[in-house]
Write an enzyme that holds these catalytic residues in place. Structure first.
Site, PDB file in Angstrom:
ATOM      1  N   ARG A   7       9.969   2.250  -4.720  1.00  0.00           N
ATOM      2  CA  ARG A   7       8.795   3.030  -5.108  1.00  0.00           C
ATOM      3  C   ARG A   7       9.122   4.530  -5.066  1.00  0.00           C
ATOM      4  O   ARG A   7       8.728   5.291  -5.942  1.00  0.00           O
ATOM      5  CB  ARG A   7       7.609   2.712  -4.188  1.00  0.00           C
ATOM      6  CG  ARG A   7       6.320   3.391  -4.638  1.00  0.00           C
ATOM      7  CD  ARG A   7       5.108   2.851  -3.919  1.00  0.00           C
ATOM      8  NE  ARG A   7       5.112   3.167  -2.500  1.00  0.00           N
ATOM      9  CZ  ARG A   7       4.236   2.676  -1.623  1.00  0.00           C
ATOM     10  NH1 ARG A   7       3.291   1.854  -2.022  1.00  0.00           N
ATOM     11  NH2 ARG A   7       4.300   3.024  -0.359  1.00  0.00           N
ATOM     12  N   LYS A  51       3.377   8.381  -5.246  1.00  0.00           N
ATOM     13  CA  LYS A  51       3.001   8.714  -3.869  1.00  0.00           C
ATOM     14  C   LYS A  51       3.479  10.140  -3.607  1.00  0.00           C
ATOM     15  O   LYS A  51       4.516  10.374  -2.980  1.00  0.00           O
ATOM     16  CB  LYS A  51       3.636   7.710  -2.911  1.00  0.00           C
ATOM     17  CG  LYS A  51       2.863   7.546  -1.634  1.00  0.00           C
ATOM     18  CD  LYS A  51       3.265   6.273  -0.939  1.00  0.00           C
ATOM     19  CE  LYS A  51       3.064   6.358   0.546  1.00  0.00           C
ATOM     20  NZ  LYS A  51       1.724   6.668   0.966  1.00  0.00           N
ATOM     21  N   GLU A  56      -9.655   2.022  -4.538  1.00  0.00           N
ATOM     22  CA  GLU A  56      -9.008   1.716  -3.264  1.00  0.00           C
ATOM     23  C   GLU A  56      -9.715   2.520  -2.179  1.00  0.00           C
ATOM     24  O   GLU A  56     -10.628   3.301  -2.467  1.00  0.00           O
ATOM     25  CB  GLU A  56      -7.511   2.058  -3.320  1.00  0.00           C
ATOM     26  CG  GLU A  56      -7.203   3.516  -3.637  1.00  0.00           C
ATOM     27  CD  GLU A  56      -5.709   3.848  -3.659  1.00  0.00           C
ATOM     28  OE1 GLU A  56      -4.902   3.112  -3.068  1.00  0.00           O
ATOM     29  OE2 GLU A  56      -5.355   4.885  -4.250  1.00  0.00           O
TER      30      GLU A  56
HETATM   31  N1  PXG Z   1      -3.333   3.869  -1.073  1.00  0.00           N
HETATM   32  C1  PXG Z   1      -2.963   5.124  -0.753  1.00  0.00           C
HETATM   33  C2  PXG Z   1      -3.579   6.268  -1.460  1.00  0.00           C
HETATM   34  C3  PXG Z   1      -1.969   5.329   0.233  1.00  0.00           C
HETATM   35  O1  PXG Z   1      -1.586   6.561   0.550  1.00  0.00           O
HETATM   36  C4  PXG Z   1      -1.836   2.914   0.523  1.00  0.00           C
HETATM   37  C5  PXG Z   1      -2.797   2.784  -0.468  1.00  0.00           C
HETATM   38  C6  PXG Z   1      -1.238   1.680   1.108  1.00  0.00           C
HETATM   39  O2  PXG Z   1       0.076   1.480   0.572  1.00  0.00           O
HETATM   40  P1  PXG Z   1       1.223   0.770   1.420  1.00  0.00           P
HETATM   41  O3  PXG Z   1       2.419   0.794   0.501  1.00  0.00           O
HETATM   42  O4  PXG Z   1       1.418   1.589   2.641  1.00  0.00           O
HETATM   43  O5  PXG Z   1       0.762  -0.595   1.696  1.00  0.00           O
HETATM   44  C7  PXG Z   1      -1.400   4.213   0.887  1.00  0.00           C
HETATM   45  C8  PXG Z   1      -0.355   4.432   1.924  1.00  0.00           C
HETATM   46  C9  PXG Z   1      -2.072   7.557   7.055  1.00  0.00           C
HETATM   47  C10 PXG Z   1      -1.285   7.325   5.834  1.00  0.00           C
HETATM   48  O6  PXG Z   1      -1.847   8.577   7.720  1.00  0.00           O
HETATM   49  C11 PXG Z   1      -1.408   6.150   5.115  1.00  0.00           C
HETATM   50  C12 PXG Z   1      -0.712   5.990   3.912  1.00  0.00           C
HETATM   51  C13 PXG Z   1       0.083   7.012   3.503  1.00  0.00           C
HETATM   52  C14 PXG Z   1       0.197   8.155   4.250  1.00  0.00           C
HETATM   53  C15 PXG Z   1      -0.483   8.330   5.417  1.00  0.00           C
HETATM   54  O7  PXG Z   1      -2.919   6.751   7.333  1.00  0.00           O
HETATM   55  N2  PXG Z   1      -0.918   4.828   3.189  1.00  0.00           N
END
Ligand code: PXG
Length: 289
Positions: A50, A149, A182
């Site tokens: 990713r 991201k 989301e």
């Molecule tokens: N949506 C968004 C906008 C994210 O940033 C997820 C979904 C979940 O994706 P993954 O690949 O992790 O299953 C994310 C990612 C935090 C934090 O501090 C959380 C994320 C990224 C950065 C910080 O809670 N989640």
């Protein structure tokens, strides 16, 4: 704490980057949050895939080959002796001048922090959480595709400020058309008559790695899984709801905009998937030893 910074391992005090770094000046860069469970790095290849995909989209050349970056992540986790933890991998455009142009930034900055994270209190996982729909809409895919991201998280920060004005723990974000995308930093799921449903990424959601894992585990467990465009009404009348993310794992949602989801208790499909995810995460991943 030992932090990887541009090829060196340095202490937290030494881990600083330039005020001319475009990651800071313009949010020009990308990142990953990766989990360590039981001395294994969870879904490392998927996270790197990713990251390199996001780099390609923003025409940023990651200055390490994927195997070298992988080795640096493993080494950072090992040096910090993490059994369970959280890795933040960041690649910025690097140092440039005060103009926006990325062509003026010859060398991207890479750093890796291995630490821990806990974003919701423990009781959320037993009792479920309350979320609210925020008025800030998710970035549109035409403006800044949320599949990247990127270091531009102000859209999510603005949404979090709204959540902070309520007694909810998370926010639900709609796209400009009013469809559910989301949560703020997690993907959203509901369960409708035994079918596990999540919005397609084309509505404006990150293609979450936890989301992909949960979809696979749900299929394996015999549930029907569908990517479906959903409205808030679908959410209010769902049998169950939960969110997924690297930091959050799977967390049950039991209240949305003051509507109880079903009877207001975490549902059986959610609880089953939480257990399956927990078992899977502790026995899969790239070993650090
Ligand atoms: N949506 C968004 C906008 C994210 O940033 C997820 C979904 C979940 O994706 P993954 O690949 O992790 O299953 C994310 C990612 C935090 C934090 O501090 C959380 C994320 C990224 C950065 C910080 O809670 N989640």
């Amino acid at each position: 704490m030992e932090i990887y910074l541009d090829g060196r391992y340095v202490s937290e005090g030494e881990a600083s980057i330039s005020v001319f770094d475009h990651g800071l000046l313009y949010g020009d860069g990308i990142f990953e949050g990766i989990r360590v469970y039981n001395r294994r790095i969870f879904k490392l290849d998927e996270h790197l895939n990713r990251l390199y995909g996001g780099a390609k989209a923003i025409m940023l050349e990651v200055p390490l080959r994927v195997d070298d970056l992988k080795a640096a992540i493993v080494e950072t986790v090992r040096r910090n002796d993490l059994t369970d933890g959280y890795v933040r991998l960041v690649v910025t455009r690097g140092k440039g001048d005060l103009g926006l142009n990325p062509l003026k930034c010859p060398k991207p900055t890479v750093f890796i922090i291995a630490s821990t994270i806990s974003i919701y209190p423990d009781d959320v996982y037993h009792q479920g959480m309350k979320i609210v729909t925020v008025s800030t809409r998710r970035n549109s895919i035409e403006a800044l595709n949320p599949r990247i991201k990127s270091l531009n998280y102000l859209n999510n920060v603005l949404a979090t400020l709204e959540v902070n004005c309520s007694d909810a723990q998370e926010g639900l974000m709609l796209n400009a058309d009013g469809y559910v995308t989301e949560c703020i930093v997690d993907n959203f799921f509901l369960v409708d008559q035994g079918v596990v449903v999540t919005p397609p990424t084309s509505t404006g959601a990150l293609k979450g790695i936890t989301r992909d894992t949960v979809m696979e585990l749900a299929v394996e467990a015999g549930y029907k899984v569908e990517e479906r465009v959903i409205t808030l009404h679908d959410v209010y009348v769902a049998d169950e709801a939960f969110l997924t993310g690297t930091a959050a794992e799977i967390a049950p949602i039991t209240n949305v905009d003051e509507r109880l989801i079903s009877d207001g208790q975490p549902g059986p499909v959610t609880t089953d998937l939480m257990k399956r995810f927990h078992d899977y995460a502790r026995s899969n991943g790239t070993p650090i030893d």
